[in-house]
Design a protein around this motif. Sequence first.
Motif, short mmCIF file in Angstrom:
data_model
loop_
_atom_site.label_atom_id
_atom_site.label_comp_id
_atom_site.label_asym_id
_atom_site.label_seq_id
_atom_site.Cartn_x
_atom_site.Cartn_y
_atom_site.Cartn_z
N ASP A 72 55.35 126.98 67.03
CA ASP A 72 56.74 127.58 66.91
C ASP A 72 57.51 126.87 66.10
N ASP A 75 56.75 127.53 62.46
CA ASP A 75 57.02 128.86 62.03
C ASP A 75 58.55 128.89 61.65
N GLN A 76 59.31 128.06 61.93
CA GLN A 76 60.80 127.95 61.61
C GLN A 76 61.06 126.81 60.33
N MET A 81 57.74 130.43 55.94
CA MET A 81 58.31 131.91 56.50
C MET A 81 58.20 132.97 55.32
N GLU A 84 62.35 138.74 55.90
CA GLU A 84 63.65 138.63 56.38
C GLU A 84 64.31 137.55 57.06
N THR A 85 63.34 137.02 57.78
CA THR A 85 63.64 135.79 58.51
C THR A 85 63.65 134.46 57.65
N HIS A 86 63.12 134.50 56.57
CA HIS A 86 63.23 133.51 55.40
C HIS A 86 64.60 133.80 54.79
N LYS A 87 64.92 135.19 54.45
CA LYS A 87 65.92 135.03 53.77
C LYS A 87 67.23 134.84 54.71
N ASP A 88 67.45 134.92 55.82
CA ASP A 88 68.29 134.52 56.80
C ASP A 88 68.53 133.35 56.93
N ALA A 89 67.43 132.70 57.12
CA ALA A 89 67.61 131.15 57.20
C ALA A 89 67.86 130.66 56.15
#
Length: 326
Positions: A72, A75-76, A81, A84-89
Motif C-alpha cells: 500500500d 503504491d503511493q 504510479m 490519473e492517480t499519478h497525474k493527480d499526485a
Amino acid sequence: MNFKADLLENRYRSYQEYREKSPFFDPDLRSHIVLKYEDVIYLLKSSETSSNRKKSQFDKLRKCPFSKDIVDFYDQWLMYMDGETHKDARRLITYSLSKSTQKIEKTVNLAFSLYVEDILLKTQGNIDIIQDITVPFTVNVLSRVLGIEHEDYNNIIKISKPIAMFLGNGDIGNEDERKKVLECLKETQTLLMQCINNCNNDESVIDYLLKEDIAIEAISPLLINVAIDGYDPLASIISNYFQIISNKKRIPEDIAPNELFDEIVRLEPPFQYCSRVPAEDLYLGSYKIKKGERIMSFILSANRDPAVFELSDNIMSRNRELMLGC
C-alpha cells in the motif's frame, strides 16, 4: 559485445562506443538498451510504456505475510504510479514545490553560508565533499522547503533508508526483511505526521498542501515522495556540482548560474537511466520491443548525444528544453 561489463568499467566511453548500435538487447541486464537522445525522449514521453516495472514484484508481495501495508505504501510512490492517480499526485506535489521554492535563492544562500563557506574557512586538510558538505547542505535546503525541522528531517532520512532500498534488488525479501521495512515505515510515517502537525513554516510544501484542503493523512504519502525520494537526486546534483568545481572543469565565465546548474544536471543527471515496460509491442524505427519486455533508457547517454548537443562533454549555454532531467 558486453555492454554491462563495459558500462561498469567506464560508462562514458561505453555510451560513445555503443550509442550507434542502440537500441539493442543486453542478456546480462535482461533489457533493451536505449542510448540515443531521440529514442530516449520518445520512450520517456510515450503513453505506450509504463514506469511501474515493479508490478510483478508487488503481486508477489501481496501474497506474503507482513506485506499489505508495504505494498500500500509503495503504491503511493510516484515512480510506481500510472494513469490519473499519478497525474493527480504529481499535480499536487508540483504545485506545492513550485510555490515553496519561490524564495529558494535565499534558502540556498543561507545553507551555502552555513555548510560550505564555513567549512572551507575552518577545515584544514582534505574535505569529504559528501559528508562535510553535500549531506548537511541538502538536508538544510530540503528541510526548509518541506517545512520540517532540520533534525527531524535528518532522522527521516536515516530511518527511511531500508524503505527506499527494499525494492532495489527486485526481490520480495524474507519475512524478517519485510518486518524490518514495516517497522521503518511505521516509524517514518509517525515522524512525518508529527512534522505535519507541528509545521509552522507558512511557505513550505506542507503548508501549501494543507491549504489544498487535503486530509492530513493524505499529505503524508505525498510528502514521502519528496522527503525520501527527493533527497538522493538533490544530493547527487549538489555533489556533482562540487566535484566539477573541485576538479576545475572549465566553466565559461559568461554562463549564468541557472545555466550552469542545468549543465551539471545534463552532464550528471541524478537518475542515470529510467526503466519502462511497453503495454503493447512497440517499434523504435525498425527495432521491435515486445509487450512486457524491459527497456532501459539511459538519460546520461542521451544528454551527451553529440547529434543533439554540440561539444556534448563541455559546459556551455544551451537550450534547456532539450535537456533531460533538468
